[in-house]
Design a protein around this motif. Sequence first.
Motif, PDB file in Angstrom:
ATOM      1  N   UNK B  31       0.845  -1.190   0.000  1.00  0.00           N
ATOM      2  CA  UNK B  31       0.000   0.000   0.000  1.00  0.00           C
ATOM      3  C   UNK B  31       0.882   1.242   0.000  1.00  0.00           C
ATOM      4  N   UNK B  50      -3.387   0.219  -3.407  1.00  0.00           N
ATOM      5  CA  UNK B  50      -3.078  -1.090  -2.831  1.00  0.00           C
ATOM      6  C   UNK B  50      -2.838  -2.045  -3.987  1.00  0.00           C
ATOM      7  N   UNK B  95       3.065   0.943   3.406  1.00  0.00           N
ATOM      8  CA  UNK B  95       2.738   0.085   4.540  1.00  0.00           C
ATOM      9  C   UNK B  95       2.232  -1.269   4.071  1.00  0.00           C
ATOM     10  N   UNK B  96       2.168  -2.189   5.032  1.00  0.00           N
ATOM     11  CA  UNK B  96       1.672  -3.540   4.735  1.00  0.00           C
ATOM     12  C   UNK B  96       0.467  -3.855   5.619  1.00  0.00           C
ATOM     13  N   UNK B  97       0.580  -3.538   6.891  1.00  0.00           N
ATOM     14  CA  UNK B  97      -0.558  -3.697   7.793  1.00  0.00           C
ATOM     15  C   UNK B  97      -1.000  -2.291   8.211  1.00  0.00           C
ATOM     16  N   UNK B  98      -1.136  -2.013   9.480  1.00  0.00           N
ATOM     17  CA  UNK B  98      -1.732  -0.729   9.858  1.00  0.00           C
ATOM     18  C   UNK B  98      -0.705   0.407   9.930  1.00  0.00           C
ATOM     19  N   UNK B  99       0.573   0.069  10.219  1.00  0.00           N
ATOM     20  CA  UNK B  99       1.584   1.140  10.340  1.00  0.00           C
ATOM     21  C   UNK B  99       2.027   1.598   8.962  1.00  0.00           C
ATOM     22  N   UNK B 100       2.326   2.888   8.849  1.00  0.00           N
ATOM     23  CA  UNK B 100       2.823   3.448   7.596  1.00  0.00           C
ATOM     24  C   UNK B 100       4.180   4.083   7.842  1.00  0.00           C
ATOM     25  N   UNK B 101       5.032   4.007   6.820  1.00  0.00           N
ATOM     26  CA  UNK B 101       6.388   4.529   6.932  1.00  0.00           C
ATOM     27  C   UNK B 101       6.564   5.593   5.863  1.00  0.00           C
TER      28      UNK B 101
END
Lengths: 114, 111
Positions: B31, B50, B95-101
Amino acid sequence: DQQVKQNSPSLSVQEGRISILNCDYTNSMFDYFLWYKKYPAEGPTFLISISSIKDKNEDGRFTVFLNKSAKHLSLHIVPSQPGDSAVYFCAASAVGGGADGLTFGKGTHLIIQP
Amino acid sequence: DARVTQTPRHKVTEMGQEVTMRCQPILGHNTVFWYRQTMMQGLELLAYFRNRAPLDDSGMPKDRFSAEMPDATLATLKIQPSEPRDSAVYFCASGLVREQYFGPGTRLTVT
């Protein structure tokens, strides 16, 4: 309509003491909450998160508390260190199957005084 | 140390010119998000993808902004024509799950 609010634009704390940053939200669909730290000229850095099924999450010096009934969360930093001086953003996302767009608060500028 | 990269870091352009910002997400993240930060509005979500498919671009002024993911390693945000009110810092995140970088951002100034 601001769905995530950080009512303190700035906060000054003495080194070694506890820093408490607050955040309120209005959208009942939010089920995941995150805190980000931002230094000037850099992107936000993920700090810690909490799911709505929990009321506390701890990672080293950082603890996030969630009060769902009050729609309130807080970030505690203990002990505060000079490197913690930065802008802290609270963010929230609604129910979804994976990473979804975040709604951010306006941020709180934390200043750690020596 | 996996990071989101963005180019250019700074861009100054004249009103009416086309601007293209690029982002390389973290390998394996499915995502990709575009955010804009201004003094008045703070951090706002513009659009996200996504598995390279656009999921939501409701935060984006569609008459002049467009976002694409030509492949899994590149996301682009284009403004044509640019206006002074587009001056802001544009962040890409992945991101992949809920956290975003987040990446370091592109600071855009439109004169």
